[in-house]
Scaffold this motif. Structure first.
Motif, PDB file in Angstrom:
ATOM      1  N   GLY A 109       0.767  -1.233   0.000  1.00 18.82           N
ATOM      2  CA  GLY A 109       0.000   0.000   0.000  1.00 18.82           C
ATOM      3  C   GLY A 109       0.797   1.281   0.000  1.00 18.82           C
ATOM      4  N   PHE A 110       2.123   1.192  -0.136  1.00 20.52           N
ATOM      5  CA  PHE A 110       2.976   2.384  -0.159  1.00 20.52           C
ATOM      6  C   PHE A 110       3.513   2.575  -1.582  1.00 20.52           C
ATOM      7  CE2 PHE A 110       3.557   0.192   3.964  1.00 20.52           C
ATOM      8  CZ  PHE A 110       2.911   1.112   4.781  1.00 20.52           C
ATOM      9  N   ASP A 111       3.217   3.704  -2.183  1.00 22.08           N
ATOM     10  CA  ASP A 111       3.625   3.946  -3.568  1.00 22.08           C
ATOM     11  C   ASP A 111       5.087   4.375  -3.612  1.00 22.08           C
ATOM     12  OD1 ASP A 111       3.549   4.205  -6.286  1.00 22.08           O
ATOM     13  OD2 ASP A 111       2.598   6.188  -6.274  1.00 22.08           O
ATOM     14  N   ILE A 112       5.964   3.414  -3.320  1.00 24.54           N
ATOM     15  CA  ILE A 112       7.404   3.686  -3.222  1.00 24.54           C
ATOM     16  C   ILE A 112       8.163   2.648  -4.039  1.00 24.54           C
ATOM     17  CG2 ILE A 112       9.391   3.812  -1.662  1.00 24.54           C
ATOM     18  CD1 ILE A 112       7.370   4.534   0.577  1.00 24.54           C
ATOM     19  N   GLU A 113       9.015   3.139  -4.921  1.00 18.56           N
ATOM     20  CA  GLU A 113       9.886   2.271  -5.697  1.00 18.56           C
ATOM     21  C   GLU A 113      11.283   2.888  -5.647  1.00 18.56           C
ATOM     22  OE1 GLU A 113       9.972   0.635 -10.255  1.00 18.56           O
ATOM     23  OE2 GLU A 113       8.007   0.992  -9.332  1.00 18.56           O
ATOM     24  N   MET A 114      12.257   2.130  -5.208  1.00 16.95           N
ATOM     25  CA  MET A 114      13.607   2.679  -5.042  1.00 16.95           C
ATOM     26  C   MET A 114      14.625   1.540  -5.168  1.00 16.95           C
ATOM     27  SD  MET A 114      15.252   5.524  -4.614  1.00 16.95           S
ATOM     28  CE  MET A 114      13.863   6.579  -4.141  1.00 16.95           C
ATOM     29  N   ALA A 115      15.710   1.814  -5.873  1.00 24.40           N
ATOM     30  CA  ALA A 115      16.750   0.794  -6.056  1.00 24.40           C
ATOM     31  C   ALA A 115      18.096   1.464  -6.227  1.00 24.40           C
ATOM     32  CB  ALA A 115      16.447  -0.072  -7.277  1.00 24.40           C
ATOM     33  N   SER A 116      19.132   0.686  -6.019  1.00 23.36           N
ATOM     34  CA  SER A 116      20.497   1.134  -6.307  1.00 23.36           C
ATOM     35  C   SER A 116      20.829   0.716  -7.729  1.00 23.36           C
ATOM     36  CB  SER A 116      21.477   0.488  -5.328  1.00 23.36           C
ATOM     37  OG  SER A 116      22.807   0.740  -5.722  1.00 23.36           O
ATOM     38  N   GLU A 117      21.089   1.711  -8.580  1.00 21.51           N
ATOM     39  CA  GLU A 117      21.625   1.428  -9.907  1.00 21.51           C
ATOM     40  C   GLU A 117      23.121   1.668  -9.826  1.00 21.51           C
ATOM     41  OE1 GLU A 117      19.806   3.634 -13.019  1.00 21.51           O
ATOM     42  OE2 GLU A 117      17.773   3.242 -12.326  1.00 21.51           O
ATOM     43  N   ARG A 118      23.877   0.648 -10.138  1.00 25.01           N
ATOM     44  CA  ARG A 118      25.320   0.754  -9.984  1.00 25.01           C
ATOM     45  C   ARG A 118      25.997   0.662 -11.348  1.00 25.01           C
ATOM     46  NH1 ARG A 118      23.729  -2.485  -5.412  1.00 25.01           N
ATOM     47  NH2 ARG A 118      24.568  -4.441  -6.231  1.00 25.01           N
ATOM     48  N   GLY A 119      26.841   1.661 -11.625  1.00 25.57           N
ATOM     49  CA  GLY A 119      27.473   1.719 -12.932  1.00 25.57           C
ATOM     50  C   GLY A 119      28.898   2.201 -12.872  1.00 25.57           C
ATOM     51  N   LEU A 120      29.421   2.571 -14.038  1.00 25.37           N
ATOM     52  CA  LEU A 120      30.819   2.953 -14.175  1.00 25.37           C
ATOM     53  C   LEU A 120      30.910   4.195 -15.056  1.00 25.37           C
ATOM     54  CD1 LEU A 120      33.437   1.512 -13.135  1.00 25.37           C
ATOM     55  CD2 LEU A 120      33.691   0.572 -15.430  1.00 25.37           C
ATOM     56  N   VAL A 121      31.721   5.176 -14.602  1.00 26.74           N
ATOM     57  CA  VAL A 121      31.895   6.418 -15.356  1.00 26.74           C
ATOM     58  C   VAL A 121      33.375   6.724 -15.536  1.00 26.74           C
ATOM     59  CG1 VAL A 121      29.714   7.432 -14.575  1.00 26.74           C
ATOM     60  CG2 VAL A 121      31.819   7.842 -13.247  1.00 26.74           C
ATOM     61  N   ALA A 122      33.633   7.615 -16.509  1.00 20.61           N
ATOM     62  CA  ALA A 122      34.966   8.178 -16.733  1.00 20.61           C
ATOM     63  C   ALA A 122      34.851   9.690 -16.621  1.00 20.61           C
ATOM     64  CB  ALA A 122      35.471   7.785 -18.121  1.00 20.61           C
ATOM     65  N   PRO A 123      35.965  10.392 -16.456  1.00 24.99           N
ATOM     66  CA  PRO A 123      35.890  11.855 -16.448  1.00 24.99           C
ATOM     67  C   PRO A 123      35.381  12.384 -17.782  1.00 24.99           C
ATOM     68  CG  PRO A 123      38.023  11.090 -15.618  1.00 24.99           C
ATOM     69  CD  PRO A 123      37.346   9.905 -16.214  1.00 24.99           C
ATOM     70  N   ALA A 124      34.593  13.460 -17.745  1.00 23.86           N
ATOM     71  CA  ALA A 124      34.189  14.122 -18.978  1.00 23.86           C
ATOM     72  C   ALA A 124      35.432  14.541 -19.755  1.00 23.86           C
ATOM     73  CB  ALA A 124      33.334  15.346 -18.659  1.00 23.86           C
ATOM     74  N   GLY A 125      35.365  14.429 -21.064  1.00 26.13           N
ATOM     75  CA  GLY A 125      36.520  14.774 -21.886  1.00 26.13           C
ATOM     76  C   GLY A 125      37.390  13.587 -22.225  1.00 26.13           C
ATOM     77  N   THR A 126      37.054  12.404 -21.715  1.00 33.64           N
ATOM     78  CA  THR A 126      37.788  11.199 -22.096  1.00 33.64           C
ATOM     79  C   THR A 126      37.643  11.000 -23.608  1.00 33.64           C
ATOM     80  OG1 THR A 126      37.449  10.163 -19.936  1.00 33.64           O
ATOM     81  CG2 THR A 126      37.944   8.693 -21.775  1.00 33.64           C
ATOM     82  N   PRO A 127      38.731  10.699 -24.322  1.00 33.30           N
ATOM     83  CA  PRO A 127      38.648  10.560 -25.779  1.00 33.30           C
ATOM     84  C   PRO A 127      37.546   9.596 -26.214  1.00 33.30           C
ATOM     85  CG  PRO A 127      40.927  10.524 -25.080  1.00 33.30           C
ATOM     86  CD  PRO A 127      40.106  10.499 -23.831  1.00 33.30           C
ATOM     87  N   PRO A 128      36.753   9.966 -27.213  1.00 33.79           N
ATOM     88  CA  PRO A 128      35.649   9.115 -27.668  1.00 33.79           C
ATOM     89  C   PRO A 128      36.071   7.694 -28.020  1.00 33.79           C
ATOM     90  CG  PRO A 128      35.447  11.296 -28.641  1.00 33.79           C
ATOM     91  CD  PRO A 128      36.773  11.260 -27.933  1.00 33.79           C
ATOM     92  N   ALA A 129      37.248   7.535 -28.627  1.00 32.64           N
ATOM     93  CA  ALA A 129      37.696   6.195 -29.000  1.00 32.64           C
ATOM     94  C   ALA A 129      37.963   5.335 -27.763  1.00 32.64           C
ATOM     95  CB  ALA A 129      38.949   6.285 -29.871  1.00 32.64           C
ATOM     96  N   VAL A 130      38.502   5.947 -26.703  1.00 34.40           N
ATOM     97  CA  VAL A 130      38.731   5.216 -25.453  1.00 34.40           C
ATOM     98  C   VAL A 130      37.402   4.873 -24.802  1.00 34.40           C
ATOM     99  CG1 VAL A 130      39.741   5.356 -23.141  1.00 34.40           C
ATOM    100  CG2 VAL A 130      41.008   6.237 -25.106  1.00 34.40           C
ATOM    101  N   LEU A 131      36.480   5.831 -24.791  1.00 31.72           N
ATOM    102  CA  LEU A 131      35.140   5.565 -24.243  1.00 31.72           C
ATOM    103  C   LEU A 131      34.467   4.420 -24.988  1.00 31.72           C
ATOM    104  CD1 LEU A 131      33.297   8.945 -23.509  1.00 31.72           C
ATOM    105  CD2 LEU A 131      33.896   7.129 -21.884  1.00 31.72           C
ATOM    106  N   ALA A 132      34.596   4.433 -26.303  1.00 29.63           N
ATOM    107  CA  ALA A 132      33.967   3.374 -27.100  1.00 29.63           C
ATOM    108  C   ALA A 132      34.534   2.006 -26.724  1.00 29.63           C
ATOM    109  CB  ALA A 132      34.182   3.651 -28.589  1.00 29.63           C
ATOM    110  N   LYS A 133      35.847   1.941 -26.503  1.00 28.85           N
ATOM    111  CA  LYS A 133      36.462   0.677 -26.080  1.00 28.85           C
ATOM    112  C   LYS A 133      35.931   0.229 -24.719  1.00 28.85           C
ATOM    113  CE  LYS A 133      40.966   0.437 -28.404  1.00 28.85           C
ATOM    114  NZ  LYS A 133      42.417   0.277 -28.188  1.00 28.85           N
ATOM    115  N   LEU A 134      35.833   1.177 -23.797  1.00 25.26           N
ATOM    116  CA  LEU A 134      35.345   0.849 -22.458  1.00 25.26           C
ATOM    117  C   LEU A 134      33.891   0.390 -22.496  1.00 25.26           C
ATOM    118  CD1 LEU A 134      36.987   3.737 -20.419  1.00 25.26           C
ATOM    119  CD2 LEU A 134      37.202   1.298 -19.893  1.00 25.26           C
TER     120      LEU A 134
END
Length: 323
Positions: free
Chosen positions: A243-268
């Motif tokens: 009866g409680f309209d609550i939905e919450m979860a941990s989404e866990r992911g991986l990031v790099a600093p902004a400005g990382t070369p696109p080709a390196v990002l694509a590999k990752l």
């Protein structure tokens, strides 16, 4: 040499001579030039840390270089994310993320990072949060739990890994839905939370269903905040069905600093797409009662930018730093 061959070679030379293309390709071909570091914002042994350590050796095989996991706990993950935001954007420093903290920390305070400081590599796991007590607790059901909080405002303690985390926001939403007030207690990670409940230092905790289920001895999980019951724990009801309209979860992911070369990002991104499907990774997660959920970095960040406004609206309705 034929005319066709001369034309092709000339075209290739012109392409490589275009400003920025040759250096970028050369950098991507050299990467990684040293160990790749994954910064984790929580203590060793927690779900985020275990995700990173399960992925690291599989990522090594795909990028042809070593990957090390470094724990930098503090401020609900902000310390580690700030270190990634400040790092040189060359693909050698990455960071784990936890949603919603990735978005909520910059909303609730003057944080050391913002979403635009990062480039998304991939979301890899989604794990619903849950409400858990000691098995000997007087709170046998969520009804007991809510009744006690109503009868004694702020007397019932609820532990989480940090303000603005999914586990804490579950409490914020529950209080708003029920008109109750709990006392929120912060610990730095899963092992400390589990020890606090098992040692009866706190009455309850918000912690994801995966780590709770993997350590369920002497614990009772009253409810979880997923959209539907987990096939790992069909005995645990959802807050919605109660009866409680609550939905919450941990989404866990991986990031790099902004400005990382696109080709390196694509590999990752390609490498992590393979890692999440790797049978070894799936088996490790399932042993922890968790399933992988891959979302490619650019699509993931597009969705996150759309979610920011939802959290800003929640902050305006019920500022969680005060809860």
């Amino acid at each position: 040499m034929t005319t066709t061959r001369r034309t092709l070679l000339a075209a290739a030379g012109a392409s490589l001579a275009a400003p920025g293309i040759a250096p970028a390709l050369a950098q991507a071909n050299r990467w990684p030039e040293r160990p790749v570091e994954i910064a984790v914002g929580f203590v060793a042994g927690g779900a985020t840390d275990l995700d990173a350590r399960a992925a690291a050796p599989l990522l090594e095989r795909r990028i042809g270089g070593s990957v090390v996991v470094v724990n930098r706990p503090g401020a609900g993950g902000e310390v580690a994310l700030a270190s990634v935001a400040r790092a040189r954007p060359d693909g050698h420093v990455l960071g784990t993320t936890n949603m919603p903290g990735l978005l909520t920390i910059p909303i609730e305070r003057q944080a050391q990072y913002k979403l635009d400081d990062f480039a998304g590599i991939a979301n890899i796991v989604t794990d619903p949060t849950a409400i858990t007590v000691h098995e000997d607790s007087a709170y046998r059901t969520m009804a007991d739990f809510i009744a006690a909080a109503r009868a004694r405002p702020e007397a019932v303690t609820y532990a989480s890994p940090g303000v603005g985390t999914d586990d804490h926001l579950q409490l914020v939403l529950l209080q708003a839905a029920t008109g109750t007030r709990f006392t929120h207690v912060v610990f730095q990670g899963d092992p400390q939370l589990l020890a606090a409940v098992l040692g009866r230092q706190v009455d309850s905790m918000g912690l994801n269903l995966g780590p709770v289920s993997a350590n369920r001895d002497k614990l009772r999980t009253l409810a979880m905040a997923g959209a539907a019951r987990s096939h790992f724990r069909p005995d645990v009801p959802t807050l919605k069905e109660l009866g409680f309209d609550i939905e919450m979860a941990s989404e866990r992911g991986l990031v790099a600093p902004a400005g990382t070369p696109p080709a390196v990002l694509a590999k990752l991104r390609e490498a992590m797409g393979d890692v999440v499907k790797d049978p070894d990774f799936v088996r490790i997660l399932q042993s922890r009662f968790t399933e992988p959920r891959y979302e490619e970095g650019s699509a993931w960040f597009t969705r996150l930018r759309g979610l920011q406004e939802n959290y800003r609206n929640l902050w305006q309705r019920t500022p969680w730093s005060q809860r």
